[in-house]
Write a protein that holds these residues in place. Structure first.
Motif, mmCIF file in Angstrom:
data_model
loop_
_atom_site.group_PDB
_atom_site.id
_atom_site.type_symbol
_atom_site.label_atom_id
_atom_site.label_comp_id
_atom_site.label_asym_id
_atom_site.label_seq_id
_atom_site.Cartn_x
_atom_site.Cartn_y
_atom_site.Cartn_z
ATOM 1 N N ALA A 349 24.238 -6.237 24.900
ATOM 2 C CA ALA A 349 24.359 -4.160 25.422
ATOM 3 C C ALA A 349 23.765 -4.102 26.984
ATOM 4 N N SER A 350 24.608 -3.627 28.226
ATOM 5 C CA SER A 350 25.214 -3.453 29.407
ATOM 6 C C SER A 350 24.321 -1.866 29.727
ATOM 7 N N GLN A 351 24.168 -1.095 29.084
ATOM 8 C CA GLN A 351 23.632 -0.120 29.189
ATOM 9 C C GLN A 351 22.657 0.236 29.441
ATOM 10 N N MET A 352 21.922 1.697 30.043
ATOM 11 C CA MET A 352 20.309 1.396 30.493
ATOM 12 C C MET A 352 20.117 2.536 29.839
ATOM 13 N N VAL A 353 18.885 2.056 28.706
ATOM 14 C CA VAL A 353 18.067 2.145 27.589
ATOM 15 C C VAL A 353 17.043 2.400 27.669
ATOM 16 N N LEU A 354 15.719 3.281 27.413
ATOM 17 C CA LEU A 354 14.468 3.252 27.834
ATOM 18 C C LEU A 354 13.599 3.723 26.897
ATOM 19 N N ASN A 355 12.228 3.562 27.630
ATOM 20 C CA ASN A 355 11.327 3.586 25.660
ATOM 21 C C ASN A 355 11.299 5.084 25.166
ATOM 22 N N ILE A 356 11.316 5.814 25.820
ATOM 23 C CA ILE A 356 11.500 6.586 25.424
ATOM 24 C C ILE A 356 12.896 7.187 23.998
ATOM 25 N N ASP A 357 13.506 5.585 23.772
ATOM 26 C CA ASP A 357 14.927 5.466 23.300
ATOM 27 C C ASP A 357 14.299 5.186 21.358
ATOM 28 N N GLU A 389 27.051 7.302 27.883
ATOM 29 C CA GLU A 389 26.078 6.147 28.518
ATOM 30 C C GLU A 389 24.996 7.261 29.341
ATOM 31 N N ARG A 390 24.123 6.977 29.527
ATOM 32 C CA ARG A 390 22.901 7.421 30.088
ATOM 33 C C ARG A 390 23.520 6.908 31.506
ATOM 34 N N GLU A 391 23.437 7.341 33.218
ATOM 35 C CA GLU A 391 23.546 8.250 34.522
ATOM 36 C C GLU A 391 22.554 7.189 35.031
ATOM 37 N N ASP A 392 21.455 7.696 34.668
ATOM 38 C CA ASP A 392 20.468 8.256 35.089
ATOM 39 C C ASP A 392 18.856 7.976 34.676
ATOM 40 N N GLY A 410 10.719 9.620 40.899
ATOM 41 C CA GLY A 410 11.758 9.131 41.072
ATOM 42 C C GLY A 410 12.960 9.304 39.923
ATOM 43 N N LEU A 411 14.375 8.773 40.995
ATOM 44 C CA LEU A 411 15.447 8.550 40.039
ATOM 45 C C LEU A 411 16.129 7.627 40.424
ATOM 46 N N VAL A 412 16.453 7.055 38.827
ATOM 47 C CA VAL A 412 16.547 5.262 38.696
ATOM 48 C C VAL A 412 18.212 5.531 38.591
ATOM 49 N N THR A 413 19.035 5.626 39.236
ATOM 50 C CA THR A 413 20.550 5.718 38.683
ATOM 51 C C THR A 413 21.841 4.411 38.561
ATOM 52 N N ILE A 452 20.994 9.723 49.781
ATOM 53 C CA ILE A 452 19.882 10.446 49.312
ATOM 54 C C ILE A 452 19.917 11.949 49.226
ATOM 55 N N LYS A 453 20.314 12.934 49.847
ATOM 56 C CA LYS A 453 20.434 14.300 49.879
ATOM 57 C C LYS A 453 20.679 14.484 48.408
ATOM 58 N N GLY A 454 22.092 13.760 48.519
ATOM 59 C CA GLY A 454 22.130 13.563 46.956
ATOM 60 C C GLY A 454 20.976 13.180 45.814
ATOM 61 N N LEU A 455 21.108 12.097 45.692
ATOM 62 C CA LEU A 455 19.358 11.966 44.662
ATOM 63 C C LEU A 455 18.458 13.011 44.416
ATOM 64 N N ARG A 456 17.858 13.361 45.827
ATOM 65 C CA ARG A 456 16.901 14.225 46.223
ATOM 66 C C ARG A 456 17.319 15.180 45.245
ATOM 67 N N THR A 457 18.180 16.170 45.361
ATOM 68 C CA THR A 457 18.533 17.406 44.655
ATOM 69 C C THR A 457 18.685 16.339 42.994
ATOM 70 N N LYS A 458 19.488 15.699 42.696
ATOM 71 C CA LYS A 458 19.799 15.321 41.400
ATOM 72 C C LYS A 458 17.952 14.655 40.155
ATOM 73 N N PHE A 459 17.283 14.470 41.756
ATOM 74 C CA PHE A 459 16.049 14.076 40.751
ATOM 75 C C PHE A 459 15.016 15.342 40.532
ATOM 76 N N THR A 460 15.311 16.849 42.022
ATOM 77 C CA THR A 460 15.007 17.685 41.119
ATOM 78 C C THR A 460 15.026 18.474 39.846
ATOM 79 N N GLN A 461 16.729 18.152 40.050
ATOM 80 C CA GLN A 461 17.232 19.357 38.596
ATOM 81 C C GLN A 461 16.803 18.583 37.520
#
Length: 470
Positions: A349-357, A389-392, A410-413, A452-461
């Motif tokens: 599986a190539s999907q982004m998965v997390l410990n919270i899953d 799928e999870r995007e970030d 931070g934010l990981v995409t 980076i501006k887009g990622l800052r905004t997305k992270f805040t959200q």
């Protein structure tokens, strides 16, 4: 009988006398079938095992044949991450299915509240009739909930946040923590293997170092000759220039990652010996997994038992001039993960998965409702493409702070990684597609201003979203 109304008693009596006919619906049949077929679940957690410290993940040196066999017959997740790379927070996220912002475990002394504990996967499985076992390092708070479990072997030894590798066993002789855990797994399976469905959580200390000055990797003596004739290659970012390009607040002896590097990897000889010891500890875990699989077969439990495996966080083995975890680089936040379900075909599986899953996945496997407060997803639904799928994901690390472990979020995409050391307002931006080793910080590159501006905004959200109460 107190839960059966008088109307139901009359109805059942009429049915038995033939005066009323009724049938079980298809949905009822499915529900009864699900309850009858609930699988046993074994969740294995290693401590500080990074994503590539597993043969199935492409490591050509490490010997992990038993885990590789399970991974290569099960679902191998190539892109598994933790939302916070430190054991106390990550383990709370595993139990609750939540980010730190929601479960609020941010140190080694805080216990889960009774309300939070009630919505962890072990509590919910216990309510559903599962027998529970826990073996090893609980790792959350100072008062682990041993009364919740039907079988409990805690290796943390009282107030310590880390077990000792060598303790005195039942026979009065010294025993390694990995062997203690292996014996306890056998004891649990003997007692509970053929009773009600069970969920056994196994938490190794290995391959975490034994804390000290300097810290040490304390191995089982039978593995001392493993990897002896192998030369471990240095990672790309072990080159001193990558340490030297870090900001001043990181590039100090007060940085725990650097001070531990000096004691474990500071010379070529130390590097070779301690990376090998790290691998030797993982091979010890692998042998315990092999013994566990044999025991399941002996008890005719193989087809009834799902095995889930992951690391609680990653580990620098010299990358960026450090030893440890904490920071948002790949070696720190990326972990091995697989699910062996005898009823599912192999899949990479190539999907982004997390410990919270982990928690929602376990509950779904057991046909137990997932609380709305869990922020992870059911991994089986994810790989079957029944959910998007999870995007970030948001990364958070707030323990201690500068100079020892500067706080970072931070934010990981899928393409980019945006991190900010919040005490210093120092930003990092990496293009993971073109720079997978994170060698070039693009945060101040004008070409990436829009990114980076887009990622800052997305992270805040996203940070605000994950902090909302359920």
């Amino acid at each position: 009988m107190e839960h059966i109304t008088k109307a139901k008693i009359v109805f059942m009596g009429l049915a038995l006398t033939g005066l009323v006919s009724f049938k079980i619906s298809r949905n009822d049949n499915e529900q009864f079938s699900k309850v009858a077929e609930r699988p046993n679940i074994i969740f294995i957690l290693t401590d500080d095992q990074r994503f590539d410290a597993l043969g199935a993940m492409g490591n050509q040196i490490i010997r992990t044949p038993h885990m590789d066999k399970l991974a290569n017959a099960g679902i191998l997740f190539k892109n598994a991450f933790v939302t916070t790379s430190i054991c106390c927070v990550s383990r709370a996220s595993v139990l609750t299915g939540q980010y730190q912002s929601r479960h609020n475990i941010g140190d080694f002394s805080t216990d889960l509240s009774s309300a939070a504990l009630a919505n962890t996967y072990p509590s919910l499985l216990k309510d559903a009739g599962y027998k529970l076992g826990f073996i090893g390092k609980f790792g959350v708070g100072k008062h682990p909930p041993h009364s919740l479990y039907d079988f409990w072997v805690d290796t943390e030894a009282g107030e310590k946040s880390q077990p000792d590798y060598v303790t005195i066993g039942k026979n009065g002789k010294e025993i390694h923590d990995t062997d203690t855990i292996g014996h306890a797994i056998g004891d649990f399976l003997n007692q509970f293997g053929n009773k009600d469905p069970f969920c056994l959580s196994v938490s190794f200390k290995a391959p975490h170092e034994q804390d000290g000055d300097p810290p040490k990797y304390i191995i089982q003596s039978r593995y001392k000759d493993y990897y002896k004739k192998v030369s471990i290659p240095y990672p790309l970012t072990a080159d001193p220039k990558y340490w030297n390009q870090l900001p001043d607040f990181l590039r100090t002896d007060g940085n725990f990652g650097r001070s531990r590097w000096k004691g474990l990897f500071g010379t070529p000889e130390l590097y070779q010996e301690n990376v090998k010891n790290y691998y030797r500890l993982i091979t010890g875990v692998d042998d315990v997994v092999g013994d566990m699989v044999k025991k399941l077969a002996q008890l005719n439990l193989t087809k009834k038992t799902i095995i889930i495996f992951m690391g609680d966080n990653g580990m620098f083995l010299g990358e960026h001039g450090m030893e440890g975890k904490w920071y948002g680089y790949e070696e720190s936040i990326r972990v091995p993960m697989f699910i062996y379900d005898p009823n599912l075909p192999h899949q990479t599986a190539s999907q982004m998965v997390l410990n919270i899953d982990i928690a929602p996945t376990i509950l779904s496997m057991a046909h137990v409702a997932i609380p709305k407060g869990m922020q992870g997803v059911d991994l089986i639904k994810l790989i079957k493409k029944q959910i998007p799928e999870r995007e970030d994901f948001v990364y958070q690390h707030y323990f201690l702070g500068s100079p020892h472990i500067p706080k970072e979020e931070g934010l990981v995409t899928k393409r980019f990684k945006y991190m900010n050391f919040i005490e210093h307002n120092y930003e990092e931006l990496y293009d993971l597609k073109n720079d997978p080793h994170e060698t070039l910080n693009l945060a101040k590159d004008p070409k990436y201003n829009t990114v980076i501006k887009g990622l800052r905004t997305k992270f805040t959200q996203r940070k605000a979203e994950i902090a909302k109460p359920d």
